[in-house]
Enzyme design. Structure first.
Site, PDB file in Angstrom:
ATOM      1  CG  HIS A 193       3.599  -7.690 -20.688  1.00  0.00           C
ATOM      2  ND1 HIS A 193       2.794  -7.126 -21.642  1.00  0.00           N
ATOM      3  CD2 HIS A 193       4.334  -6.661 -20.164  1.00  0.00           C
ATOM      4  CE1 HIS A 193       3.037  -5.820 -21.694  1.00  0.00           C
ATOM      5  NE2 HIS A 193       3.965  -5.514 -20.810  1.00  0.00           N
ATOM      6  CG  ASP A 208       6.883 -12.059 -23.875  1.00  0.00           C
ATOM      7  OD1 ASP A 208       7.885 -11.413 -24.251  1.00  0.00           O
ATOM      8  OD2 ASP A 208       5.956 -11.549 -23.222  1.00  0.00           O
ATOM      9  CD  GLN A 244      11.236  -7.072 -19.540  1.00  0.00           C
ATOM     10  OE1 GLN A 244      12.396  -6.703 -19.345  1.00  0.00           O
ATOM     11  NE2 GLN A 244      10.247  -6.203 -19.684  1.00  0.00           N
ATOM     12  CE  LYS A 294       9.845  -4.476 -23.179  1.00  0.00           C
ATOM     13  NZ  LYS A 294       9.258  -3.366 -22.432  1.00  0.00           N
ATOM     14  CB  CYS A 318       1.462  -4.546 -18.980  1.00  0.00           C
ATOM     15  SG  CYS A 318       1.426  -2.861 -19.571  1.00  0.00           S
TER      16      CYS A 318
END
Lengths: 422, 149
Positions: A136, A213, A216, A239, A377
């Site tokens: 991303h 990261d 998600q 999220k 993104c």
């Protein structure tokens, strides 16, 4: 928890009742009828359950005060609630101590914090930063800025045809100049769940730290920083059922202790003179200024909420639903799904024939189905895939097979509508 | 408002068969992108001895952005730079709702994009080519831009 028990005990109808927004309807454009909202843009942001909304309102109604400053009753209660949230977060991801949990604005700020506070002190001219081709922008641009400032170079672990990382390439990509590895846990485009543990092992064999990261992953799969042995891990509250504006940066205590501050201001100092200051200990050293107290308390409530349902149960349910959605999508003529990793999250990017994803999303929206259309993104990845944009449906544990069916119906409608032009 | 109002036949027709559209791979010009979606357009702007603007475009985009670009080239072709700038200003402001939508009725087929005004995100699709043209006219047809790295 036993996986079978988790599946059997999972009651999606009961879960849905926790989310006020899922009860709203939207007007179907054209007919004017009301249809229930079908929200399939969870990778962008999740909806919020009543429990989280109540926690945020409860803070403002009963204990609104600044944290770590006031000795009055409200300040004390607010500080306790704020720090309890930090402890809940630490426990939920297997951190050794709440001191390893830095509250941020979100994943992006967490990564920028590391690129700035850790990167500037440790990356020098000619050094290398290893990323992947599926990052991303938030795990790419901070490193581009750092590399440009230091004269360092970015390297990328390539992706294969099926949307998985080519892990065989890692050994040759890790060099004596590699200073840090930063990888996404789950791709926000391809859905691929990366084997970050292997990457971490390879990097640690050369004493190179790894940032994950987890924007998600933490909302969808059980994540344990101890088991992963990652050095840094960043994710966003919004999220995972919490409000926007709050996020988490996990860092190993020893690394955080050695790092310089990110921003200066109140809270992050221990003692200040006109010409100098002593820094506070982690995590406070990285939390300059009044934090998003309500957001942090909301995040604590979200962590409690997800824990009650159980991350293994959530993962099992979403896995089933994703499998079902992929099977239904395959029935649509001219469909192209991007990414076919066997180990995948609930993110599905696709295109229908040559219909532009904007136009697909517009037709779905006219039926009350919310999906994302764009580059998500991840423009370099889009270029790699040879597309300008894709449509993306991202599922959550409150979505249902019936919603998938209705969305497929809308997709067929889009195909029909644009049959004459695309 | 229904899908047929948004995607009027004129729009779909321009999308199917864009005017003044051709590959511009060998033309050195900045590719203008809609940062929200990655749609991209490249323009070739030429002014002849009579001061008349000539236009061609090469773009990837949705029905709204491509048809708007196509209609723009037809409207602007043969106008002076000053006239083109005035048209861009009127179209963009009308699409943003800063001036009445009736202004679009004076712009021929572009009136078909009126329905897009109800969808703020899609307004960016409809104005992409126009912003690209405005920037090129402003900079004497030269590309510009900032980048990292």
């Amino acid at each position: 928890m036993d996986p079978v028990v988790a599946t059997l005990s999972y009651d999606v109808a009961a879960v849905r009742r926790d989310f006020p927004i899922l009860g709203r309807s939207v007007t179907v454009r054209g007919t004017g009828e009301a249809a229930p909202l079908i929200y399939l843009d969870n990778a962008a942001t999740s909806q919020k359950p009543r429990q989280v909304l109540d926690a945020v309102i409860g803070y403002y109604e009963r204990m609104n005060a600044n944290v770590h400053r006031a000795l009055h009753r409200l300040g004390e209660e607010a500080t306790t609630a704020f720090e309890e949230s930090r402890s809940a977060v630490a426990e939920s991801i297997g951190a050794r101590s709440p001191a390893e949990i830095v509250f941020t604005r979100g994943t992006t700020e967490g990564i920028n914090l590391i690129a700035s506070a850790w990167g500037r002190a440790n990356v020098r001219e000619g050094d290398e930063i290893l990323l992947t081709e599926m990052e991303h922008h938030s795990n790419l641009i901070p490193w581009q800025l750092l590399a440009a400032e230091k004269g360092a170079h970015l390297r990328f672990i390539p992706i294969r045809e099926d949307g998985t990382l080519d892990l065989d390439a890692i050994e040759s990509l890790l060099t004596e100049r590699t200073r840090i590895v930063a990888v996404t846990h789950v791709s926000n485009v391809l859905g691929t769940i990366n084997d970050v543990r292997s990457i971490i092992d390879a990097a640690h064999a050369r004493d190179i730290p790894v940032l994950v990261d987890a924007a998600q992953s933490v909302p969808h799969i059980p994540v344990d920083v101890g088991a992963l042995d990652c050095d840094f891990l960043a994710f966003s509250g919004h999220k995972m059922c919490a409000p926007t504006g709050i996020g988490v940066l996990y860092g190993k205590e020893s690394l955080l202790a050695d790092m310089r501050p990110y921003q200066g201001g109140g809270e992050m100092i221990r003692a200040v003179w006109y010409d100098r200051a002593e820094w506070n200990v982690p995590p406070y050293k990285f939390e300059a200024g009044t934090p998003d107290i309500a957001g942090a308390i909301g995040l604590g409530a979200a962590v409690d909420y997800l824990r009650r349902i159980g991350m293994p149960a959530i993962r099992l349910y979403e896995e089933d639903l994703t499998r079902y959605a992929l099977a239904r999508l395959e029935e649509v003529e001219d469909i192209r799904v991007y990414g076919s990793s066997p180990d995948r999250g609930a993110v599905i990017s696709f295109n229908v024939g040559s219909i532009h994803p904007h136009d697909v999303a517009q037709i779905l929206d006219s039926d009350g189905v919310a999906v994302r259309a764009g580059h998500h993104c991840a423009q370099p990845l889009m270029r790699k895939l040879g597309v300008a944009a894709t449509a993306r449906a991202s599922l959550s544990f409150y979505n249902t097979a019936e919603e998938v069916d209705r969305s497929i119906g809308s997709l067929e409608k889009a195909r029909e509508f644009f049959r004459r032009v695309a | 408002m229904s899908l047929d109002d948004l995607y009027q036949e004129i729009i779909l027709e321009h999308y199917r068969r864009p005017r003044n559209s051709r590959p511009l791979d060998d033309v050195v010009a900045r590719v203008h992108e809609n940062p929200a979606c990655g749609d991209a357009i490249k323009l070739l702007v030429e002014v002849d001895d009579n001061g008349q603007v000539g236009l061609a475009f090469d773009g990837k985009g949705c029905a709204i952005s491509i048809s708007s670009a196509s209609m723009m080239t037809e409207l602007v072709k043969g106008r002076t730079v000053g006239e083109a700038e005035a048209l861009i200003d009127r179209f963009v402001r009308a699409m943003r709702g800063e001036i009445p939508s009736e202004v679009l009725d004076e712009l021929g087929e572009l009136a078909s994009l009126k329905g897009v005004r109800k969808y703020p995100v899609r307004v960016k699709c409809a104005t992409l080519a126009w912003h690209a043209l405005a920037e090129m006219l402003r900079n004497g047809f030269r590309p510009s831009g900032n980048q990292v790295g």
